[in-house]
Scaffold this active site. Structure first.
Site, short mmCIF file in Angstrom:
data_model
loop_
_atom_site.label_atom_id
_atom_site.label_comp_id
_atom_site.label_asym_id
_atom_site.label_seq_id
_atom_site.Cartn_x
_atom_site.Cartn_y
_atom_site.Cartn_z
N PRO A 1 0.83 -1.21 0.00
CA PRO A 1 0.00 0.00 0.00
C PRO A 1 0.86 1.26 0.00
O PRO A 1 1.84 1.36 0.75
CB PRO A 1 -0.80 -0.13 1.31
CG PRO A 1 -0.76 -1.58 1.65
CD PRO A 1 0.56 -2.09 1.15
N GLU A 2 0.51 2.19 -0.87
CA GLU A 2 1.24 3.44 -0.96
C GLU A 2 0.32 4.60 -0.57
O GLU A 2 -0.79 4.37 -0.08
CB GLU A 2 1.81 3.60 -2.37
CG GLU A 2 2.71 2.42 -2.74
CD GLU A 2 3.33 2.52 -4.13
OE1 GLU A 2 3.36 3.64 -4.70
OE2 GLU A 2 3.79 1.49 -4.65
N ASN B 1 6.61 1.64 -4.88
CA ASN B 1 7.20 0.96 -6.03
C ASN B 1 6.44 1.18 -7.33
O ASN B 1 7.03 1.45 -8.37
CB ASN B 1 7.30 -0.53 -5.72
CG ASN B 1 8.57 -1.13 -6.28
OD1 ASN B 1 9.55 -0.43 -6.49
ND2 ASN B 1 8.57 -2.43 -6.50
N LYS C 1 2.41 7.91 3.87
CA LYS C 1 2.24 6.48 4.13
C LYS C 1 1.84 6.20 5.57
O LYS C 1 2.20 5.15 6.13
CB LYS C 1 3.53 5.73 3.81
CG LYS C 1 3.78 5.55 2.31
CD LYS C 1 4.86 4.52 2.08
CE LYS C 1 5.04 4.24 0.60
NZ LYS C 1 6.02 3.17 0.35
#
Length: 406
Positions: free
Chosen positions: A2-3, A183, A54
């Site tokens: 999760p970003e 990512n 985050k």
């Protein structure tokens, strides 16, 4: 993983599902979780959520009542508490009935109603964490989505930092400057700007201003026909704009996709997969950066790419064919397998030697066998071979043994 967009959608989910819901009792933690307890107990409280990069913060607010003194004596909370979550690799929130608790719900908030409902923090891989009475981590920069001006200024004014000596793809994961980028976002942002991932970060960011004068303008897009190995021709939209602006706008595109109804139970990622242009897309290249994280890109990786240039897929195939478990048990098994053919060869050589000795005994006359060899006399080429072979551990005939001993 999760970003920033997923954590923000998680906070929106909590606010939507918990609106008007009254919670009660203690906050309960699962037995298997190693995260700290949340020392909060209240007869009636509400939950609201907010996000920053985050991180997600849940605020537990006790409801006002006239018996505040009695409540404090009974150990009930009379002040709000903030619990800050970091999702790790697989964390998210779920709001279900008590009978439908997810298997990996590690922190639970129970509603004051019948039947009872539960807000759970679910984390299958248990890399996530929470902190009671927590605050936003001080070493994280401003949020890329909702603190854009501060985020931009923080990057531009610190370009002399040694962190920007690294490749741009690795700097984008530095949460001190790019709080919320992960990512898949770094791959999509660099791909849209046609920036090789392994170029020096400072060279990409040097010419940018601390203020975005074109903030309200939409990025220009040019369509490029990218012919892949397949017969299909994919149209790629290459955007012109600075990197910091896309670090702000691209995550917001993901938020807008899930804003109409974020529900982790459905797990429908079809729209998200259709939105991706580079990350895990057929025809793209992948390479592990210097931190071991997989970078997806197209074209030349750049001058600072790792020298080995090994893709993660190649490493996975190697693991399937090679056994790298060097425990004592494995060593013993491997040693046994290697020694077996050697024993077979020794036995075969021994049998051959026996046959040669028997042939030599038939050729030698009985008189020569009884007559001892004179000292200093040179023996024939066949005799020493028989003597050497007899010297082994195998038992020979009595006559040959006496000859060799003399």
């Amino acid at each position: 993983m999760p970003e920033g967009p997923e954590l923000h959608l998680g906070s929106l989910y909590v606010n939507k599902m918990c609106a008007g819901v009254v919670f009660t009792g203690p906050v309960r933690k699962s037995e298997v979780s190693k995260s700290p307890d949340v020392p909060f107990t209240c007869e009636a409280y509400r939950i609201t959520a907010s996000s920053r990069g985050k991180e997600v913060k849940l605020r537990l607010t006790p409801m006002k009542s006239d018996d505040s003194k009695q409540r404090s004596k009974a150990g009930q909370a009379d002040q709000a508490m903030d619990v800050v979550f970091r999702f790790g690799m697989s964390g998210y929130f779920r709001f279900t009935s008590e009978d439908e608790l997810p298997k990996h719900s590690h922190l639970r908030f129970y509603s004051k109603e019948t039947p009872c409902r539960v807000l759970s923090f679910v984390d299958t891989r248990r890399f996530g964490s929470w902190q009671a009475n927590g605050t936003w981590q001080p070493d994280r920069g401003p949020c890329i989505m909702f603190e854009y001006e501060s985020f931009r200024k923080n990057v531009v004014t610190h370009l002399s930092d040694r962190a920007f000596d690294r490749p741009i793809c690795e700097v984008l994961l530095n949460q001190k400057y790019f709080n919320g980028i992960g990512n898949y976002l770094r791959a999509e942002i660099l791909f849209r700007l046609n920036i090789p991932p392994f170029v020096p970060a400072r060279s990409v960011l040097e010419g940018l201003e601390s203020e975005d004068l074109c903030e309200n303008e939409k990025p220009l897009k040019t369509e490029i026909k990218d012919e892949k190995a397949s017969d299909r021709v994919k149209t790629v939209k290459e955007e012109t704009g600075d990197l910091l602006r896309l670090c702000h706008t691209v995550p917001l595109e993901v938020v807008n996709q899930g804003g109409k109804g974020y529900d982790p139970k459905k797990e429908d990622y079809s729209e998200f997969k259709a939105w991706l242009q580079c990350y895990y897309v057929d025809g793209m290249k992948s390479l592990r950066d210097h931190n071991g994280r997989t970078m997806w890109f197209n074209g030349d990786p750049g001058p600072m790419a790792p020298k080995d240039l090994k893709s993660p897929k190649a490493k996975k195939r190697a693991k399937k064919t090679e056994d790298h478990d060097y425990t004592d048990k494995k060593k013993g098994a491997k040693g046994g397998s290697k020694s077996t053919p050697k024993k077979k060869v020794v036995k075969q050589e021994t049998k051959t030697a026996k046959k040669e000795i028997e042939k030599s005994e038939e050729m030698v006359s009985p008189q020569k066998k009884k007559r001892p060899a004179a000292r200093g006399r040179k023996t024939s080429s066949a005799e020493p071979a028989a003597v050497v072979l007899v010297a082994g551990p195998e038992k020979r005939s009595g006559r040959v043994t006496r000859q060799s001993s003399k």
